[in-house]
Design an enzyme around this catalytic site. Sequence first.
Site, PDB file in Angstrom:
ATOM      1  N   LYS A   1       0.829  -1.207   0.000  1.00  0.00           N
ATOM      2  CA  LYS A   1       0.000   0.000   0.000  1.00  0.00           C
ATOM      3  C   LYS A   1       0.862   1.256   0.000  1.00  0.00           C
ATOM      4  O   LYS A   1       0.595   2.220  -0.728  1.00  0.00           O
ATOM      5  CB  LYS A   1      -0.930  -0.009   1.214  1.00  0.00           C
TER       6      LYS A   1
ATOM      7  N   ARG B   1       3.726   6.718  -7.027  1.00  0.00           N
ATOM      8  CA  ARG B   1       3.011   7.797  -7.704  1.00  0.00           C
ATOM      9  C   ARG B   1       3.553   9.155  -7.273  1.00  0.00           C
ATOM     10  O   ARG B   1       3.646  10.088  -8.067  1.00  0.00           O
ATOM     11  CB  ARG B   1       1.517   7.690  -7.423  1.00  0.00           C
TER      12      ARG B   1
ATOM     13  N   GLY C   1      -1.940  16.234  -4.108  1.00  0.00           N
ATOM     14  CA  GLY C   1      -2.979  16.252  -3.080  1.00  0.00           C
ATOM     15  C   GLY C   1      -3.694  14.929  -2.956  1.00  0.00           C
ATOM     16  O   GLY C   1      -3.253  13.913  -3.488  1.00  0.00           O
TER      17      GLY C   1
ATOM     18  N   CYS D   1      -3.925  10.261   0.076  1.00  0.00           N
ATOM     19  CA  CYS D   1      -2.948   9.165   0.043  1.00  0.00           C
ATOM     20  C   CYS D   1      -1.565   9.610  -0.403  1.00  0.00           C
ATOM     21  O   CYS D   1      -0.584   9.471   0.326  1.00  0.00           O
ATOM     22  CB  CYS D   1      -3.436   8.053  -0.887  1.00  0.00           C
TER      23      CYS D   1
END
Length: 411
Positions: free
Chosen positions: A214, A221, A265, A268
């Site tokens: 996770k 990213r 933003g 996550c």
Amino acid sequence: NNKKKFMKRNKISIIGAGYVGLPTALLLASKNKNVELIDIDKSKIDKLKKGEIFINEQKIKKLFKSNSSKKNIKFSLKLQESEVYIICVPSNLGFKKQQNKKPIWDVIKKIKPKIKRDDLIIIETTCEVGITKEIVNYFKKNRKDLFDDSGEIQFSISYCPERVFPGKTLDELKNNIRIIGGFNKKSSAAAKKIFDKFSKKNIVTDHKSAELVKLVENSYRNVNIGFSNELSILCENLKLNFSNIRKLSNLHPRVNLLNSGVGVGGHCIPIDPYFLVSKYKKLSILNSSIKANENKTKWVSNKIIKKLKKSKIKRVLIWGITYKADVSDTRESPSIKIIKKLQKEKFIIKIVDFDTSELKGKEFYNFNIIDKPRKYLDKYFNIILVNHKKFKKYKSDILKNKYLDLCDFIK
């Protein structure tokens, strides 16, 4: 009897009625599961009881109003005894930019007196690596009756992180691959049975791998976005168009540069990488990407302020407050950081964003959110921070007036 109970598990408590907890509850209720959705926010629970929903997605609204969901779901402020406890509380940064574990531990302490042998805990809240083992150790110390004489765990616990994209939440919950990290094989099997009710692809691994996966996903990213944001500043310094550089670079079959924006933003991507770098400080590339994204927001703020002061402009019309295009989510939005900085400089600010209707008229950072921008277009300096599709019909009007495009809105 125990085996039969293990197979059924009809009573499910979902703790945290947010962007993940509420849709998950609705999906399970639509599959004839007896679901109780719990949250400490009284106004949120009161609104849900009245039939009001805060997520601005048509598919979720439709499921919320459906008879299958209504008859199988209850909303509550207090956790009752259950058979499955799914934890979907928020995950944010606390002291020294480490995970604030208080929300998840508050839930575990409420579960402690209620949990029975053969019950199941599913953790969807994003956490630092090691949380599942920490929770098992906590129960070992405080609920010895949940372990046999040899110390083997007699309840099930799995770490099963969500992978959802705001705007497409239900589709993503159903179609994205779900990683199921059980503390043991029994825990994985128990959690898989729950997700098999609505999710098409579920892959079983161990809890520690699921915890790391996770964090890796959102850190990956963050790195990619950080590189694009850094390149966009370089292109401006070189008097080159970043969009053109990106397009030409992406002609290479193994290159996929992302769009640049005004920062990063969402709940996550700006947060989860800290859960890694706070514990594993030698992750230098990840550390650099975090700084690159933060620097882009500061750079954009300074660029705007410099431009406005040079032109002696006081009135500003900001287009976009959400963290990215075509979503209603404002969590960790770089636009908010930029607007707050402009507020400190005493600019008169009005904000256009049609996807944040729930914020209109509320006390939200003293922001003045409007939904009829045409009467301000020519009187205010237009700054486009978010490339919403709903803004397209105003493009020709914006072009006739003074503007600064910071998100490739006007191509």
